[in-house]
Design a protein around this motif. Structure first.
Motif, PDB file in Angstrom:
ATOM      1  N   ILE A 139       0.837  -1.201   0.000  1.00 37.37           N
ATOM      2  CA  ILE A 139       0.000   0.000   0.000  1.00 37.37           C
ATOM      3  C   ILE A 139       0.873   1.252   0.000  1.00 37.37           C
ATOM      4  CG2 ILE A 139      -0.214  -0.061   2.529  1.00 37.37           C
ATOM      5  CD1 ILE A 139      -3.030   1.068   0.221  1.00 37.37           C
ATOM      6  N   LEU A 172       0.466   5.619   0.234  1.00 43.10           N
ATOM      7  CA  LEU A 172      -0.434   6.710   0.607  1.00 43.10           C
ATOM      8  C   LEU A 172       0.143   8.025   0.105  1.00 43.10           C
ATOM      9  CD1 LEU A 172      -2.208   7.284   4.001  1.00 43.10           C
ATOM     10  CD2 LEU A 172      -0.802   9.108   3.038  1.00 43.10           C
ATOM     11  N   THR A 200       4.991   4.584   2.280  1.00 42.27           N
ATOM     12  CA  THR A 200       4.572   3.189   2.332  1.00 42.27           C
ATOM     13  C   THR A 200       5.129   2.599   3.613  1.00 42.27           C
ATOM     14  OG1 THR A 200       4.425   1.150   0.998  1.00 42.27           O
ATOM     15  CG2 THR A 200       6.585   2.203   1.129  1.00 42.27           C
ATOM     16  N   LEU A 226      -5.884   7.370   6.610  1.00 41.73           N
ATOM     17  CA  LEU A 226      -6.472   6.925   5.350  1.00 41.73           C
ATOM     18  C   LEU A 226      -7.491   7.919   4.811  1.00 41.73           C
ATOM     19  CD1 LEU A 226      -6.962   3.118   6.152  1.00 41.73           C
ATOM     20  CD2 LEU A 226      -5.089   4.185   4.878  1.00 41.73           C
ATOM     21  N   LEU A 242      -4.680   6.680  -2.532  1.00 41.15           N
ATOM     22  CA  LEU A 242      -4.156   5.407  -2.056  1.00 41.15           C
ATOM     23  C   LEU A 242      -4.039   4.483  -3.252  1.00 41.15           C
ATOM     24  CD1 LEU A 242      -6.445   4.709   1.068  1.00 41.15           C
ATOM     25  CD2 LEU A 242      -4.098   5.580   1.135  1.00 41.15           C
ATOM     26  N   TYR A 269     -11.030   8.946  -3.606  1.00 42.12           N
ATOM     27  CA  TYR A 269      -9.665   9.336  -3.932  1.00 42.12           C
ATOM     28  C   TYR A 269      -9.486   9.583  -5.424  1.00 42.12           C
ATOM     29  CZ  TYR A 269      -8.935   7.129   0.633  1.00 42.12           C
ATOM     30  OH  TYR A 269      -9.028   6.770   1.954  1.00 42.12           O
TER      31      TYR A 269
END
Length: 281
Positions: A188, A190, A198, A236, A242, A262
């Motif tokens: 993941i 961000l 990450t 988040l 993301l 997003y």
């Protein structure tokens, strides 16, 4: 066709039995790779990760397990499935040979190579609904074993069932310190403004190949500020973007988490750079 220890056999052949240690104990590792027109994307990285993982699990590495040998076995499998002129998804599985209970009778290994067709020869961003949620039933342990690509994926299996039952396309997993670690099928990233981060490997995330490649790309750019840092669940909904990465899909933008939606601006910018890196590799 399946490549089992260098022998090409039919997919419906009974070439494994009930004593297989991958079945009994998850005593196995695997690499998922994209192969396009016979070229294995990021093959050296996959090979080095496999060798390092085998050493950590104390598997005996055969003398003929060179980069050239395994590359040849992968290409033979792709060719046997008539996929040399297109894109293929390949899985190389290495498992400890039969015998023993938890304590194996041998550290010698066998391998299987599987090849299946893929639609696109390039990494592309799919413009589709992609909603995620946190998976909080079970947690990832932040240790070295969690960073390996082993067959011990029961959390990912149960999490995938949870996602499907609740109408999500994926879930984000937490470690036992309640930090966001990764998605069910990839790492993941961000994005907030020009900052990208990450989770570090010490948080328990997979040592992903595309993760490694994107980190190298981001560190070479002046456009973004990149860091490996903890991600809390509270961040988040404050993020602008993301996205998930793995060796097969490349980059998968997340469209929605709870009430937050997003953009995919950075993902769109990076996917071209990732394709360029794959062609040069």
């Amino acid at each position: 066709m399946i490549n089992f220890n260098g022998n090409l056999v039919s997919k419906d052949s009974f070439y494994l039995n009930q004593e297989n240690r991958g079945l009994r104990y998850g005593d196995a590792l695997f690499e998922s790779m994209r192969v396009v027109h016979g070229k294995i994307f990021f093959w050296e990285d996959h090979y080095l990760r496999l060798m390092a993982s085998m050493r950590i699990l104390r598997m005996e590495i055969p003398m003929d397990f060179t980069m050239e040998f395994l590359e040849g076995q992968i290409k033979a499998s792709v060719e046997a499935n008539s996929l040399m002129d297109q894109a293929a998804r390949v899985r190389l599985t290495v498992f400890r040979n039969n015998g023993g209970l938890y304590l194996p009778q041998t550290n010698e290994v066998s391998y299987i190579v599987e090849a299946n067709t893929m639609a696109s020869p390039f990494y592309v961003l799919e413009n589709k609904e992609y909603e995620v949620e946190l998976f909080k039933d079970f947690y990832v342990n932040p240790d070295m074993l969690s960073s390996l690509k082993t067959n011990n994926k029961i959390i990912n299996v149960v999490g995938s069932i949870y996602a499907a039952e609740n109408g999500y396309q994926n879930c984000l997993m937490l470690n036992n310190e309640k930090k966001v670690v990764e998605a069910l099928n990839g790492n993941i990233f961000l994005v907030k403004g020009n900052s990208i981060k990450t989770p570090p490997l010490k948080d328990g995330c997979l040592n992903g190949i595309v993760r490694k490649k994107l980190i190298a790309i981001l560190e070479s750019l002046d456009t973004y500020d990149f860091e490996e840092s903890h991600i809390s669940p509270f961040e988040l909904q404050k993020a602008d973007e993301l996205f998930i990465t793995n060796a097969i899909v490349g980059i998968q933008p997340i469209g929605k988490y709870r009430k937050k939606e997003y953009v995919s601006t950075v993902a769109t910018d990076l996917v071209g750079k990732l394709n360029a890196a794959a062609r040069l590799n």
